[in-house]
Design a protein around this motif. Structure first.
Motif, PDB file in Angstrom:
ATOM      1  N   THR A 138      -9.828  24.339 -36.303  1.00 58.42           N
ATOM      2  CA  THR A 138      -9.701  25.495 -35.411  1.00 58.42           C
ATOM      3  C   THR A 138      -8.801  26.548 -36.038  1.00 58.42           C
ATOM      4  OG1 THR A 138      -9.926  24.090 -33.448  1.00 58.42           O
ATOM      5  CG2 THR A 138      -8.987  26.284 -33.127  1.00 58.42           C
ATOM      6  N   PRO A 139      -9.347  27.717 -36.385  1.00 58.91           N
ATOM      7  CA  PRO A 139      -8.496  28.824 -36.850  1.00 58.91           C
ATOM      8  C   PRO A 139      -7.754  29.429 -35.659  1.00 58.91           C
ATOM      9  CG  PRO A 139     -10.798  29.090 -37.555  1.00 58.91           C
ATOM     10  CD  PRO A 139     -10.782  28.057 -36.476  1.00 58.91           C
ATOM     11  N   VAL A 140      -6.465  29.642 -35.822  1.00 55.78           N
ATOM     12  CA  VAL A 140      -5.623  30.164 -34.742  1.00 55.78           C
ATOM     13  C   VAL A 140      -5.017  31.488 -35.179  1.00 55.78           C
ATOM     14  CG1 VAL A 140      -3.663  29.705 -33.234  1.00 55.78           C
ATOM     15  CG2 VAL A 140      -5.090  27.810 -34.010  1.00 55.78           C
ATOM     16  N   ALA A 141      -5.112  32.487 -34.315  1.00 54.93           N
ATOM     17  CA  ALA A 141      -4.554  33.806 -34.623  1.00 54.93           C
ATOM     18  C   ALA A 141      -3.040  33.742 -34.723  1.00 54.93           C
ATOM     19  CB  ALA A 141      -4.978  34.809 -33.547  1.00 54.93           C
ATOM     20  N   GLN A 142      -2.445  34.771 -35.361  1.00 58.11           N
ATOM     21  CA  GLN A 142      -0.996  34.861 -35.488  1.00 58.11           C
ATOM     22  C   GLN A 142      -0.418  35.289 -34.144  1.00 58.11           C
ATOM     23  OE1 GLN A 142       0.658  34.070 -38.306  1.00 58.11           O
ATOM     24  NE2 GLN A 142       2.657  34.446 -37.399  1.00 58.11           N
ATOM     25  N   ASP A 143      -0.381  34.345 -33.213  1.00 56.77           N
ATOM     26  CA  ASP A 143       0.027  34.616 -31.836  1.00 56.77           C
ATOM     27  C   ASP A 143       0.634  33.342 -31.276  1.00 56.77           C
ATOM     28  OD1 ASP A 143      -0.561  34.458 -28.818  1.00 56.77           O
ATOM     29  OD2 ASP A 143      -0.911  36.580 -29.220  1.00 56.77           O
ATOM     30  N   GLY A 144       1.884  33.418 -30.819  1.00 60.04           N
ATOM     31  CA  GLY A 144       2.571  32.224 -30.344  1.00 60.04           C
ATOM     32  C   GLY A 144       1.930  31.600 -29.130  1.00 60.04           C
TER      33      GLY A 144
ATOM     34  N   THR B 241       7.004  23.152 -37.910  1.00 58.09           N
ATOM     35  CA  THR B 241       7.509  21.842 -37.498  1.00 58.09           C
ATOM     36  C   THR B 241       8.541  21.994 -36.381  1.00 58.09           C
ATOM     37  OG1 THR B 241       7.136  20.914 -39.711  1.00 58.09           O
ATOM     38  CG2 THR B 241       8.680  19.751 -38.281  1.00 58.09           C
ATOM     39  N   GLU B 242       9.388  23.019 -36.482  1.00 58.44           N
ATOM     40  CA  GLU B 242      10.368  23.282 -35.420  1.00 58.44           C
ATOM     41  C   GLU B 242       9.678  23.603 -34.103  1.00 58.44           C
ATOM     42  OE1 GLU B 242      13.099  26.316 -36.519  1.00 58.44           O
ATOM     43  OE2 GLU B 242      13.734  25.319 -38.364  1.00 58.44           O
ATOM     44  N   LEU B 243       8.586  24.368 -34.161  1.00 60.91           N
ATOM     45  CA  LEU B 243       7.876  24.717 -32.927  1.00 60.91           C
ATOM     46  C   LEU B 243       7.272  23.474 -32.277  1.00 60.91           C
ATOM     47  CD1 LEU B 243       6.084  28.096 -33.786  1.00 60.91           C
ATOM     48  CD2 LEU B 243       8.369  27.688 -32.849  1.00 60.91           C
ATOM     49  N   ILE B 244       6.721  22.578 -33.072  1.00 60.12           N
ATOM     50  CA  ILE B 244       6.177  21.339 -32.514  1.00 60.12           C
ATOM     51  C   ILE B 244       7.294  20.510 -31.885  1.00 60.12           C
ATOM     52  CG2 ILE B 244       5.087  19.125 -33.083  1.00 60.12           C
ATOM     53  CD1 ILE B 244       3.397  20.557 -35.118  1.00 60.12           C
ATOM     54  N   ASP B 245       8.450  20.495 -32.530  1.00 56.54           N
ATOM     55  CA  ASP B 245       9.591  19.759 -31.967  1.00 56.54           C
ATOM     56  C   ASP B 245      10.016  20.350 -30.628  1.00 56.54           C
ATOM     57  OD1 ASP B 245       9.624  18.047 -34.108  1.00 56.54           O
ATOM     58  OD2 ASP B 245      11.195  19.126 -35.198  1.00 56.54           O
ATOM     59  N   LEU B 246       9.965  21.677 -30.503  1.00 60.65           N
ATOM     60  CA  LEU B 246      10.298  22.320 -29.230  1.00 60.65           C
ATOM     61  C   LEU B 246       9.317  21.896 -28.140  1.00 60.65           C
ATOM     62  CD1 LEU B 246      11.160  25.976 -30.352  1.00 60.65           C
ATOM     63  CD2 LEU B 246      12.738  24.260 -29.455  1.00 60.65           C
ATOM     64  N   ALA B 247       8.043  21.856 -28.499  1.00 63.86           N
ATOM     65  CA  ALA B 247       7.032  21.427 -27.531  1.00 63.86           C
ATOM     66  C   ALA B 247       7.221  19.959 -27.168  1.00 63.86           C
ATOM     67  CB  ALA B 247       5.639  21.660 -28.101  1.00 63.86           C
ATOM     68  N   ARG B 248       7.626  19.167 -28.147  1.00 66.35           N
ATOM     69  CA  ARG B 248       7.824  17.729 -27.907  1.00 66.35           C
ATOM     70  C   ARG B 248       9.024  17.488 -26.997  1.00 66.35           C
ATOM     71  NH1 ARG B 248       7.527  16.108 -33.044  1.00 66.35           N
ATOM     72  NH2 ARG B 248       5.290  15.681 -32.975  1.00 66.35           N
ATOM     73  N   GLU B 249      10.030  18.370 -27.070  1.00 64.14           N
ATOM     74  CA  GLU B 249      11.184  18.241 -26.175  1.00 64.14           C
ATOM     75  C   GLU B 249      10.770  18.410 -24.717  1.00 64.14           C
ATOM     76  OE1 GLU B 249      14.179  20.997 -27.311  1.00 64.14           O
ATOM     77  OE2 GLU B 249      14.477  20.112 -29.303  1.00 64.14           O
ATOM     78  N   LYS B 250       9.769  19.259 -24.493  1.00 62.71           N
ATOM     79  CA  LYS B 250       9.304  19.482 -23.126  1.00 62.71           C
ATOM     80  C   LYS B 250       8.341  18.402 -22.687  1.00 62.71           C
ATOM     81  CE  LYS B 250       7.945  23.074 -19.948  1.00 62.71           C
ATOM     82  NZ  LYS B 250       7.918  24.541 -19.740  1.00 62.71           N
ATOM     83  N   CYS B 251       7.553  17.921 -23.630  1.00 62.32           N
ATOM     84  CA  CYS B 251       6.597  16.850 -23.311  1.00 62.32           C
ATOM     85  C   CYS B 251       6.561  15.890 -24.483  1.00 62.32           C
ATOM     86  CB  CYS B 251       5.204  17.425 -23.043  1.00 62.32           C
ATOM     87  SG  CYS B 251       3.963  16.159 -22.699  1.00 62.32           S
TER      88      CYS B 251
ATOM     89  N   LEU C  48       7.270  35.773 -38.070  1.00 60.65           N
ATOM     90  CA  LEU C  48       7.662  34.432 -37.638  1.00 60.65           C
ATOM     91  C   LEU C  48       8.579  34.481 -36.421  1.00 60.65           C
ATOM     92  CD1 LEU C  48       8.259  32.596 -41.047  1.00 60.65           C
ATOM     93  CD2 LEU C  48       6.264  32.473 -39.543  1.00 60.65           C
ATOM     94  N   ARG C  49       9.457  35.487 -36.365  1.00 59.94           N
ATOM     95  CA  ARG C  49      10.325  35.620 -35.192  1.00 59.94           C
ATOM     96  C   ARG C  49       9.503  35.906 -33.947  1.00 59.94           C
ATOM     97  NH1 ARG C  49      14.283  33.528 -33.303  1.00 59.94           N
ATOM     98  NH2 ARG C  49      15.471  33.858 -35.231  1.00 59.94           N
ATOM     99  N   LEU C  50       8.524  36.810 -34.051  1.00 63.74           N
ATOM    100  CA  LEU C  50       7.685  37.130 -32.899  1.00 63.74           C
ATOM    101  C   LEU C  50       6.854  35.919 -32.493  1.00 63.74           C
ATOM    102  CD1 LEU C  50       6.707  39.234 -30.882  1.00 63.74           C
ATOM    103  CD2 LEU C  50       4.976  39.935 -32.554  1.00 63.74           C
ATOM    104  N   LEU C  51       6.345  35.183 -33.486  1.00 59.69           N
ATOM    105  CA  LEU C  51       5.567  33.981 -33.192  1.00 59.69           C
ATOM    106  C   LEU C  51       6.415  32.983 -32.408  1.00 59.69           C
ATOM    107  CD1 LEU C  51       2.835  32.437 -33.832  1.00 59.69           C
ATOM    108  CD2 LEU C  51       4.109  31.346 -35.684  1.00 59.69           C
ATOM    109  N   ARG C  52       7.653  32.798 -32.830  1.00 58.20           N
ATOM    110  CA  ARG C  52       8.541  31.858 -32.140  1.00 58.20           C
ATOM    111  C   ARG C  52       8.846  32.324 -30.718  1.00 58.20           C
ATOM    112  NH1 ARG C  52      12.508  27.988 -33.703  1.00 58.20           N
ATOM    113  NH2 ARG C  52      14.097  27.709 -32.095  1.00 58.20           N
ATOM    114  N   GLN C  53       9.120  33.620 -30.554  1.00 58.36           N
ATOM    115  CA  GLN C  53       9.438  34.142 -29.231  1.00 58.36           C
ATOM    116  C   GLN C  53       8.251  33.988 -28.288  1.00 58.36           C
ATOM    117  OE1 GLN C  53      12.756  34.086 -29.991  1.00 58.36           O
ATOM    118  NE2 GLN C  53      12.862  35.621 -28.384  1.00 58.36           N
ATOM    119  N   GLU C  54       7.056  34.296 -28.755  1.00 53.46           N
ATOM    120  CA  GLU C  54       5.851  34.136 -27.927  1.00 53.46           C
ATOM    121  C   GLU C  54       5.631  32.669 -27.583  1.00 53.46           C
ATOM    122  OE1 GLU C  54       3.190  37.890 -29.651  1.00 53.46           O
ATOM    123  OE2 GLU C  54       3.004  35.895 -30.526  1.00 53.46           O
ATOM    124  N   PHE C  55       5.824  31.799 -28.570  1.00 53.80           N
ATOM    125  CA  PHE C  55       5.635  30.366 -28.362  1.00 53.80           C
ATOM    126  C   PHE C  55       6.605  29.860 -27.293  1.00 53.80           C
ATOM    127  CE2 PHE C  55       6.126  25.863 -29.277  1.00 53.80           C
ATOM    128  CZ  PHE C  55       4.852  25.452 -29.611  1.00 53.80           C
TER     129      PHE C  55
END
Length: 338
Positions: A301-307, A216-226, A178-185
């Motif tokens: 859509t299946p998504v790989a474990q990749d941010g 949910t936190e990752l979506i919120d981060l994306a929403r902050e940018k757009c 999860l940490r790597l996913l967040r960093q890549e994202f």
């Protein structure tokens, strides 16, 4: 070939062959180095011999990555201290150790009365492992042992930072995933212009209960940018295996259909690729991806474990087909293991 072995069915000839052919690294499900306890846990009279085999491998410089599935009151506490000390004594041949919590399904009639970790117990185990890792790092330059992300989620603790995980050797066991996913994202987000995200169509993400707040936190981060991003995360309760199973990889197609039918899913549904059987379009309960799409009325859509790929999927950019992702993973594996 990437699988974790208990070493309970190896003949002496096979042990010699592994050493002679230099087959390395080997992934070992250790659980405990107490021979009697290991026999009891694995219900195999030869299980205790596996530790002696590991010592032979260590003497022959066969690299081993080890897994400890920790069961409350059985192989944690003092038993875990012994196991970590014994495995550290085989370093550097023992290259890494992961400690993961036991997964307890509802199908346990007639079996040993296992139970999941409580929040307090998970926190205590993290403290125990991190103390050992800190001492080992001070003396040998590597932590050697890490708890899986699931322990941190169970304990309600923040995930360690990226550099804590060194080379992410135990990613397949959910250590640092999860940490790597967040960093890549976040890195992908920093490279993306807000205009590239403006055309994002409404979407939803289905995942396991434990990872839902994180996504949910990752979506919120994306929403902050757009601010125009419209997306929702749905935690899927595991009715098939039991509510104590909270990881995304064991969510079934039937549970997806039952819990998402009639929900506002937007125009597309994203799921972790590891919900599906490896290389197939089928869930663990034999429900197909096509069945889910038909019942829910949206493309899935299946998504790989990749941010980076998760961000692309959220933004509606093209995600590699499953066949290409699988081929890439196999190519990377053989490049790493010539």
């Amino acid at each position: 070939m990437g699988n974790y072995l208990t070493l309970t069915n190896l003949s002496q000839r096979e042990v010699e062959r592994i050493i002679a052919l230099r087959i390395s690294p080997i992934n070992v499900s250790v659980h405990t180095t107490d021979p009697d306890l290991r026999c009891e846990m694995l219900k195999n009279r030869r299980a205790g011999e596996g530790i002696a085999i590991m010592r032979r491998f260590a003497q022959a410089s066969i690299t081993m990555n080890c897994q400890i599935v920790s069961c409350p009151g059985i192989n944690d506490g003092p038993a875990l201290d012994r196991t970590l000390l014994d495995l550290a004594g085989m370093a550097p041949a023992v290259n890494s150790i992961s400690v993961v919590p036991v997964g307890v399904t509802k199908y346990r009639e007639g079996l040993y009365p296992l139970r999941p970790y409580t929040q307090q117990e998970a926190a205590a185990l993290i403290d125990q492992v991190e103390a050992f890792a800190s001492a080992h790092r001070a003396g040998h330059g590597t932590s050697l042992v890490w708890c899986s992300d699931e322990f941190y989620l169970l304990a309600g603790r923040p995930l360690p930072q990226e550099d804590y995980y060194e080379e992410f050797t135990q990613l397949d066991n959910g250590v640092g995933m999860l940490r790597l996913l967040r960093q890549e994202f976040c890195r992908g987000l920093n490279l993306m212009e807000p205009e590239e995200m403006e055309g994002t169509t409404p979407f939803s993400i289905a995942t396991g209960v434990s990872a839902a707040p994180f996504l949910t936190e990752l979506i919120d981060l994306a929403r902050e940018k757009c601010g125009k991003i419209e997306g929702a995360v749905y935690p899927i309760r595991n009715d098939f295996f039991g509510e104590t199973i909270t990881v995304a990889g064991l969510v079934t197609g039937g549970d997806l259909i039952a819990q998402l039918r009639g929900k506002p899913l937007g125009e597309r549904l994203l799921i972790p690729q590891n919900m599906l059987r490896h290389g197939e379009r089928v869930f663990l309960d034999d429900v197909s991806l096509d069945d889910v799409e038909r019942e829910l009325g949206v493309p899935v859509t299946p998504v790989a474990q990749d941010g980076y790929e998760l961000l692309d999927a959220i933004c509606g950019l093209e995600v590699p087909p499953m066949e290409q992702v699988q081929l890439r993973e196999e190519t990377e594996y053989y490049q790493y293991n010539p």
